[in-house]
Design a protein around this motif. Structure first.
Motif, PDB file in Angstrom:
ATOM      1  N   LEU A  94       0.918  -1.206  -0.058  1.00 24.01           N
ATOM      2  CA  LEU A  94      -0.001   0.203   0.029  1.00 24.01           C
ATOM      3  C   LEU A  94       0.942   1.157  -0.131  1.00 24.01           C
ATOM      4  CD1 LEU A  94      -1.818  -2.147   1.851  1.00 24.01           C
ATOM      5  CD2 LEU A  94      -3.108  -0.273   2.189  1.00 24.01           C
ATOM      6  N   VAL A  95       0.603   2.085  -0.832  1.00 29.27           N
ATOM      7  CA  VAL A  95       1.412   3.451  -1.066  1.00 29.27           C
ATOM      8  C   VAL A  95       0.638   4.706  -0.793  1.00 29.27           C
ATOM      9  CG1 VAL A  95       3.111   4.664  -2.308  1.00 29.27           C
ATOM     10  CG2 VAL A  95       3.107   2.337  -2.327  1.00 29.27           C
ATOM     11  N   GLN A  96       0.818   5.577  -0.032  1.00 31.86           N
ATOM     12  CA  GLN A  96      -0.050   6.566   0.229  1.00 31.86           C
ATOM     13  C   GLN A  96       1.005   7.990  -0.172  1.00 31.86           C
ATOM     14  OE1 GLN A  96      -1.298   8.029   4.073  1.00 31.86           O
ATOM     15  NE2 GLN A  96      -3.214   8.164   2.915  1.00 31.86           N
ATOM     16  N   GLY A  97       0.591   8.871  -1.020  1.00 33.70           N
ATOM     17  CA  GLY A  97       1.435   9.895  -1.400  1.00 33.70           C
ATOM     18  C   GLY A  97       0.681  11.029  -2.256  1.00 33.70           C
ATOM     19  N   ARG A  98       1.539  11.725  -2.553  1.00 34.87           N
ATOM     20  CA  ARG A  98       1.218  12.830  -3.615  1.00 34.87           C
ATOM     21  C   ARG A  98       1.192  12.391  -4.966  1.00 34.87           C
ATOM     22  NH1 ARG A  98       3.247  15.097   0.893  1.00 34.87           N
ATOM     23  NH2 ARG A  98       5.281  14.932   0.102  1.00 34.87           N
ATOM     24  N   LEU A  99      -0.011  12.497  -5.719  1.00 32.71           N
ATOM     25  CA  LEU A  99       0.014  12.092  -7.156  1.00 32.71           C
ATOM     26  C   LEU A  99       0.425  13.110  -8.159  1.00 32.71           C
ATOM     27  CD1 LEU A  99      -0.658   9.742  -9.243  1.00 32.71           C
ATOM     28  CD2 LEU A  99      -2.884  10.594  -9.152  1.00 32.71           C
ATOM     29  N   ARG A 100       1.274  12.883  -9.023  1.00 32.15           N
ATOM     30  CA  ARG A 100       1.811  13.914 -10.042  1.00 32.15           C
ATOM     31  C   ARG A 100       1.390  12.917 -11.460  1.00 32.15           C
ATOM     32  NH1 ARG A 100       1.783  16.654  -6.228  1.00 32.15           N
ATOM     33  NH2 ARG A 100       3.362  17.356  -5.092  1.00 32.15           N
ATOM     34  N   ILE A 101       0.891  13.727 -12.390  1.00 32.62           N
ATOM     35  CA  ILE A 101       0.614  13.235 -13.703  1.00 32.62           C
ATOM     36  C   ILE A 101       1.683  13.973 -14.519  1.00 32.62           C
ATOM     37  CG2 ILE A 101      -0.700  12.900 -15.720  1.00 32.62           C
ATOM     38  CD1 ILE A 101      -1.452  11.066 -13.243  1.00 32.62           C
ATOM     39  N   ARG A 102       2.885  13.372 -15.163  1.00 37.61           N
ATOM     40  CA  ARG A 102       3.804  14.019 -16.046  1.00 37.61           C
ATOM     41  C   ARG A 102       3.344  13.818 -17.666  1.00 37.61           C
ATOM     42  NH1 ARG A 102       8.240  15.869 -13.673  1.00 37.61           N
ATOM     43  NH2 ARG A 102       8.506  15.239 -11.512  1.00 37.61           N
ATOM     44  N   GLU A 103       3.452  14.899 -18.509  1.00 36.04           N
ATOM     45  CA  GLU A 103       3.407  14.761 -19.718  1.00 36.04           C
ATOM     46  C   GLU A 103       4.774  15.026 -20.469  1.00 36.04           C
ATOM     47  OE1 GLU A 103       0.728  16.791 -23.363  1.00 36.04           O
ATOM     48  OE2 GLU A 103      -0.095  16.685 -21.431  1.00 36.04           O
ATOM     49  N   ASP A 104       5.098  13.898 -21.342  1.00 36.03           N
ATOM     50  CA  ASP A 104       6.462  14.044 -21.794  1.00 36.03           C
ATOM     51  C   ASP A 104       6.112  13.876 -23.364  1.00 36.03           C
ATOM     52  OD1 ASP A 104       8.053  14.581 -19.751  1.00 36.03           O
ATOM     53  OD2 ASP A 104       7.749  12.381 -19.230  1.00 36.03           O
ATOM     54  N   GLU A 105       7.229  14.251 -24.216  1.00 38.73           N
ATOM     55  CA  GLU A 105       6.890  14.018 -25.692  1.00 38.73           C
ATOM     56  C   GLU A 105       8.408  13.615 -26.076  1.00 38.73           C
ATOM     57  OE1 GLU A 105       6.268  16.690 -29.750  1.00 38.73           O
ATOM     58  OE2 GLU A 105       5.263  17.434 -27.800  1.00 38.73           O
ATOM     59  N   LYS A 106       8.236  12.538 -27.141  1.00 41.94           N
ATOM     60  CA  LYS A 106       9.490  11.853 -27.490  1.00 41.94           C
ATOM     61  C   LYS A 106       9.277  11.304 -29.017  1.00 41.94           C
ATOM     62  CE  LYS A 106      12.708   8.135 -26.538  1.00 41.94           C
ATOM     63  NZ  LYS A 106      13.045   7.016 -25.393  1.00 41.94           N
ATOM     64  N   ASP A 107      10.218  11.751 -29.685  1.00 41.45           N
ATOM     65  CA  ASP A 107      10.066  11.365 -31.254  1.00 41.45           C
ATOM     66  C   ASP A 107       8.478  11.754 -31.684  1.00 41.45           C
ATOM     67  OD1 ASP A 107      12.384  10.155 -30.998  1.00 41.45           O
ATOM     68  OD2 ASP A 107      11.604   8.131 -30.454  1.00 41.45           O
ATOM     69  N   GLY A 108       8.017  12.876 -31.197  1.00 44.94           N
ATOM     70  CA  GLY A 108       6.768  13.295 -31.865  1.00 44.94           C
ATOM     71  C   GLY A 108       5.694  12.861 -31.211  1.00 44.94           C
ATOM     72  N   ARG A 109       5.805  11.712 -30.147  1.00 44.30           N
ATOM     73  CA  ARG A 109       4.719  11.286 -29.515  1.00 44.30           C
ATOM     74  C   ARG A 109       4.554  11.733 -28.181  1.00 44.30           C
ATOM     75  NH1 ARG A 109       5.000   4.963 -30.524  1.00 44.30           N
ATOM     76  NH2 ARG A 109       2.954   5.267 -29.220  1.00 44.30           N
ATOM     77  N   ARG A 110       3.285  12.008 -27.485  1.00 41.39           N
ATOM     78  CA  ARG A 110       3.074  12.403 -26.056  1.00 41.39           C
ATOM     79  C   ARG A 110       2.634  11.219 -25.352  1.00 41.39           C
ATOM     80  NH1 ARG A 110      -0.905  17.732 -26.136  1.00 41.39           N
ATOM     81  NH2 ARG A 110       0.699  19.088 -26.686  1.00 41.39           N
ATOM     82  N   TYR A 111       3.519  11.318 -24.190  1.00 39.25           N
ATOM     83  CA  TYR A 111       3.387  10.180 -23.028  1.00 39.25           C
ATOM     84  C   TYR A 111       2.986  10.718 -21.795  1.00 39.25           C
ATOM     85  CZ  TYR A 111       6.230   7.338 -26.478  1.00 39.25           C
ATOM     86  OH  TYR A 111       6.699   6.952 -27.419  1.00 39.25           O
ATOM     87  N   HIS A 112       2.129   9.959 -21.067  1.00 41.10           N
ATOM     88  CA  HIS A 112       1.919  10.308 -19.639  1.00 41.10           C
ATOM     89  C   HIS A 112       2.296   9.462 -18.644  1.00 41.10           C
ATOM     90  CE1 HIS A 112      -1.203  12.568 -22.200  1.00 41.10           C
ATOM     91  NE2 HIS A 112      -1.150  13.587 -21.207  1.00 41.10           N
ATOM     92  N   SER A 113       2.802   9.788 -17.591  1.00 43.84           N
ATOM     93  CA  SER A 113       3.178   8.928 -16.711  1.00 43.84           C
ATOM     94  C   SER A 113       2.748   9.566 -15.210  1.00 43.84           C
ATOM     95  CB  SER A 113       4.659   8.777 -16.428  1.00 43.84           C
ATOM     96  OG  SER A 113       5.278  10.127 -16.280  1.00 43.84           O
ATOM     97  N   ALA A 114       2.444   8.499 -14.404  1.00 42.77           N
ATOM     98  CA  ALA A 114       2.035   8.929 -13.111  1.00 42.77           C
ATOM     99  C   ALA A 114       3.165   8.544 -11.995  1.00 42.77           C
ATOM    100  CB  ALA A 114       0.394   7.945 -12.707  1.00 42.77           C
TER     101      ALA A 114
END
Length: 143
Positions: free
Chosen positions: A77-97
């Protein structure tokens, strides 16, 4: 500051790795995988839904404790602050949590754990650390 914390239950998907920042602060990072399980009445069996992955970062004392206590595949179980990141690589967008962990613990619905307290920080004087606990007061008889 008011912050919203999330709690995520899942399994450790990568071995925790510790590093030290340029300013000397330790952090530990690992990936946590979580999937929903639903009962499929047509098949008469449980089935997994899509899996979500989170990068978990723990800092300072929590980082060291996570590194010593957590292993690949373990339920947490992990409790913490959630951050959603948006990156771009080779013209494609990626989202990571990412979750900046405040607390991490084993999921005791799937196993047992034995807790060991870590030594107190060095900022506490040695005399205070070694001092015995005060005695309990004597019970008062009830008449």
């Amino acid at each position: 500051m008011n912050e919203t914390l999330v709690t995520v239950v899942g399994n450790v998907a990568t071995e925790p790795e510790s590093q030290v920042t340029a300013t000397g602060v330790q952090f530990t990072r690992f990936r946590l995988a979580t999937a929903t399980r639903r009962f499929d009445a047509e098949r008469g069996a449980w089935t997994d839904g899509p899996t979500s992955f989170y990068t978990v970062r723990a800092w300072r004392t929590l980082a060291g404790n996570v590194k010593e206590s957590v292993g690949l595949g373990q339920p947490l179980l992990v409790q913490g602050r959630l951050r959603i990141r948006e990156d771009e690589k080779d013209g494609r967008r990626y989202h990571s949590a990412e979750i900046e962990a405040v607390a991490v613990g084993h999921d005791l619905t799937r196993g047992v754990a034995r807790f060991t307290r870590t030594p107190q920080p060095l900022s506490v004087p040695a005399a205070e650390r070694a001092a015995p606990a005060p005695p309990l007061p004597e019970p008062v008889p009830v008449s």
